[in-house]
Motif scaffolding. Structure first.
Motif, mmCIF file in Angstrom:
data_model
loop_
_atom_site.group_PDB
_atom_site.id
_atom_site.type_symbol
_atom_site.label_atom_id
_atom_site.label_comp_id
_atom_site.label_asym_id
_atom_site.label_seq_id
_atom_site.Cartn_x
_atom_site.Cartn_y
_atom_site.Cartn_z
ATOM 1 N N ILE A 159 -42.382 -63.856 89.240
ATOM 2 C CA ILE A 159 -41.914 -63.001 88.153
ATOM 3 C C ILE A 159 -40.392 -63.102 88.107
ATOM 4 C CG2 ILE A 159 -43.862 -61.427 88.379
ATOM 5 C CD1 ILE A 159 -41.950 -59.448 89.712
ATOM 6 N N ASP A 160 -39.843 -63.039 86.926
ATOM 7 C CA ASP A 160 -38.396 -63.175 86.773
ATOM 8 C C ASP A 160 -37.840 -61.967 86.038
ATOM 9 O OD1 ASP A 160 -38.134 -64.067 83.661
ATOM 10 O OD2 ASP A 160 -39.871 -65.034 84.574
ATOM 11 N N LYS A 161 -36.618 -61.634 86.382
ATOM 12 C CA LYS A 161 -35.925 -60.516 85.743
ATOM 13 C C LYS A 161 -34.525 -60.970 85.344
ATOM 14 C CE LYS A 161 -38.331 -56.575 87.793
ATOM 15 N NZ LYS A 161 -38.735 -56.024 86.470
ATOM 16 N N LEU A 162 -34.164 -60.658 84.123
ATOM 17 C CA LEU A 162 -32.826 -60.983 83.623
ATOM 18 C C LEU A 162 -31.867 -59.900 84.079
ATOM 19 C CD1 LEU A 162 -30.984 -62.739 81.830
ATOM 20 C CD2 LEU A 162 -31.671 -61.300 79.897
ATOM 21 N N VAL A 163 -30.884 -60.296 84.881
ATOM 22 C CA VAL A 163 -29.923 -59.334 85.421
ATOM 23 C C VAL A 163 -28.793 -59.092 84.427
ATOM 24 C CG1 VAL A 163 -28.327 -58.863 87.315
ATOM 25 C CG2 VAL A 163 -30.508 -59.980 87.768
ATOM 26 N N SER A 164 -28.229 -60.158 83.886
ATOM 27 C CA SER A 164 -27.118 -59.986 82.941
ATOM 28 C C SER A 164 -27.053 -61.197 82.032
ATOM 29 C CB SER A 164 -25.787 -59.817 83.687
ATOM 30 O OG SER A 164 -25.412 -61.032 84.316
ATOM 31 N N ALA A 221 -20.710 -69.715 73.979
ATOM 32 C CA ALA A 221 -21.957 -69.988 74.703
ATOM 33 C C ALA A 221 -22.387 -68.717 75.415
ATOM 34 C CB ALA A 221 -21.774 -71.140 75.686
ATOM 35 N N PHE A 222 -23.548 -68.783 76.037
ATOM 36 C CA PHE A 222 -24.094 -67.625 76.735
ATOM 37 C C PHE A 222 -24.391 -68.008 78.184
ATOM 38 C CE2 PHE A 222 -25.046 -66.929 72.285
ATOM 39 C CZ PHE A 222 -24.699 -65.598 72.104
ATOM 40 N N ALA A 223 -24.000 -67.129 79.096
ATOM 41 C CA ALA A 223 -24.246 -67.320 80.527
ATOM 42 C C ALA A 223 -25.233 -66.262 80.987
ATOM 43 C CB ALA A 223 -22.946 -67.227 81.321
ATOM 44 N N ALA A 224 -26.312 -66.693 81.643
ATOM 45 C CA ALA A 224 -27.382 -65.787 82.077
ATOM 46 C C ALA A 224 -27.487 -65.801 83.595
ATOM 47 C CB ALA A 224 -28.713 -66.196 81.457
ATOM 48 N N LEU A 225 -27.820 -64.646 84.150
ATOM 49 C CA LEU A 225 -28.091 -64.480 85.580
ATOM 50 C C LEU A 225 -29.513 -63.955 85.719
ATOM 51 C CD1 LEU A 225 -27.206 -64.398 88.565
ATOM 52 C CD2 LEU A 225 -26.320 -62.100 88.139
ATOM 53 N N VAL A 237 -29.361 -68.233 73.810
ATOM 54 C CA VAL A 237 -29.776 -67.339 74.893
ATOM 55 C C VAL A 237 -31.064 -67.814 75.579
ATOM 56 C CG1 VAL A 237 -30.502 -64.984 75.454
ATOM 57 C CG2 VAL A 237 -28.590 -65.363 73.895
ATOM 58 N N PRO A 238 -32.121 -68.180 74.854
ATOM 59 C CA PRO A 238 -33.341 -68.629 75.551
ATOM 60 C C PRO A 238 -33.113 -69.844 76.440
ATOM 61 C CG PRO A 238 -33.817 -68.138 73.256
ATOM 62 C CD PRO A 238 -32.331 -68.114 73.388
ATOM 63 N N ARG A 260 -33.695 -70.089 80.477
ATOM 64 C CA ARG A 260 -34.569 -71.108 81.051
ATOM 65 C C ARG A 260 -33.857 -71.876 82.165
ATOM 66 N NH1 ARG A 260 -35.316 -76.308 80.946
ATOM 67 N NH2 ARG A 260 -33.529 -76.602 79.560
ATOM 68 N N LYS A 261 -32.612 -72.255 81.942
ATOM 69 C CA LYS A 261 -31.844 -72.967 82.961
ATOM 70 C C LYS A 261 -31.659 -72.106 84.208
ATOM 71 C CE LYS A 261 -29.158 -76.001 79.916
ATOM 72 N NZ LYS A 261 -27.777 -76.355 79.481
ATOM 73 N N ALA A 262 -31.346 -70.834 84.006
ATOM 74 C CA ALA A 262 -31.158 -69.938 85.153
ATOM 75 C C ALA A 262 -32.449 -69.750 85.931
ATOM 76 C CB ALA A 262 -30.622 -68.595 84.668
ATOM 77 N N THR A 263 -33.582 -69.655 85.231
ATOM 78 C CA THR A 263 -34.863 -69.482 85.905
ATOM 79 C C THR A 263 -35.222 -70.701 86.733
ATOM 80 O OG1 THR A 263 -35.605 -68.062 84.084
ATOM 81 C CG2 THR A 263 -37.299 -68.939 85.551
ATOM 82 N N GLU A 264 -34.997 -71.892 86.197
ATOM 83 C CA GLU A 264 -35.290 -73.115 86.948
ATOM 84 C C GLU A 264 -34.409 -73.219 88.193
ATOM 85 O OE1 GLU A 264 -34.898 -76.387 84.312
ATOM 86 O OE2 GLU A 264 -36.748 -75.952 83.199
ATOM 87 N N GLN A 265 -33.142 -72.868 88.052
ATOM 88 C CA GLN A 265 -32.261 -72.917 89.217
ATOM 89 C C GLN A 265 -32.684 -71.893 90.268
ATOM 90 O OE1 GLN A 265 -28.162 -71.973 88.422
ATOM 91 N NE2 GLN A 265 -27.434 -72.867 90.321
ATOM 92 N N ALA A 266 -33.118 -70.720 89.826
ATOM 93 C CA ALA A 266 -33.551 -69.693 90.781
ATOM 94 C C ALA A 266 -34.784 -70.153 91.552
ATOM 95 C CB ALA A 266 -33.844 -68.391 90.038
ATOM 96 N N LYS A 267 -35.717 -70.844 90.901
ATOM 97 C CA LYS A 267 -36.918 -71.327 91.584
ATOM 98 C C LYS A 267 -36.582 -72.416 92.598
ATOM 99 C CE LYS A 267 -40.192 -70.233 87.896
ATOM 100 N NZ LYS A 267 -41.173 -70.774 86.912
#
Length: 212
Positions: free
Chosen positions: A45-50, A65-69, A89-90, A94-101
């Protein structure tokens, strides 16, 4: 006079049938791969922090651009965080989620609900203090740290962040503290003792504290 049917054509029709089965086998394998990917995605499960809008100054003006955590976890002790930047934003999420995994760590949990011991983590100007809690306490923590604990599967914890309100520093300080956690097995192996000796001493200290 009508010609008799040619017997040489029957094997060719069989060959065509075998050839027609090959794409179906490939599609079946591709479907199995997709099922495996979906199972892996459903496990986390993933959660968008900021989400933050950033700008780059170029010759013609500014490019936005947009930066997501994002924080990702399986609620069984594995958790990771990642950052991503994109024009939309999407795509950034997606990039942040792949890096987190790709950056998952495993944290030993006590009874599957809380931390084994209190610990402190530092990163930059951020300082966090994590404390284990008895059953029924819940997650007492700020927004970024709460996302980390919820995705990791912690149910009872008390946490406090000092020195910064930057979500990036708070998450990184929290992960610095989680990486320093040690379970009873790791402590017993380090000291050359049995796991029962470590847990028995801890339970005795807690019982004495309750009686006092």
């Amino acid at each position: 006079m009508a010609r008799a049917p040619n017997s040489d054509r029957s094997p060719r029709s069989g060959e065509r049938g075998e050839r027609s089965e090959r794409p179906q086998r490939g599609r079946q394998r591709q479907g199995e791969r997709n099922d495996g990917d979906s199972r892996e995605e459903s496990e986390f499960i993933d959660k968008l922090v900021s989400i933050n809008r950033v700008a780059k100054v170029v010759k013609g003006g500014r490019r936005f651009a947009f930066a997501a955590l994002v924080v990702v976890g399986d609620q069984k002790g594995r958790v990771g965080y990642g950052t991503g930047k994109a024009r939309e934003v999407p795509e950034a999420i997606r990039k942040a989620t792949e890096q987190a995994k790709r950056n998952l760590i495993r944290v030993a949990l006590r009874e599957g609900r809380t931390l084994h011991h209190d610990i402190r983590g530092d990163f930059g100007a951020g300082r966090v203090i994590l404390r284990s809690a008895p059953p029924g306490t819940g997650i007492i923590a700020g927004g970024p740290m709460r996302a980390v604990f919820e995705t990791m599967g912690v149910q009872d914890v008390v946490a406090k962040c000092l020195g910064t309100a930057n979500p990036h520093n708070m998450v990184k300080a929290t992960f610095a503290a989680l990486k320093g956690l040690m379970g009873p097995r790791a402590v017993a192996a380090k000291r050359g003792k049995k796991v029962g000796d470590i847990t028995g001493r801890r339970d005795g200290v807690q019982a004495a504290a309750k009686e006092a």
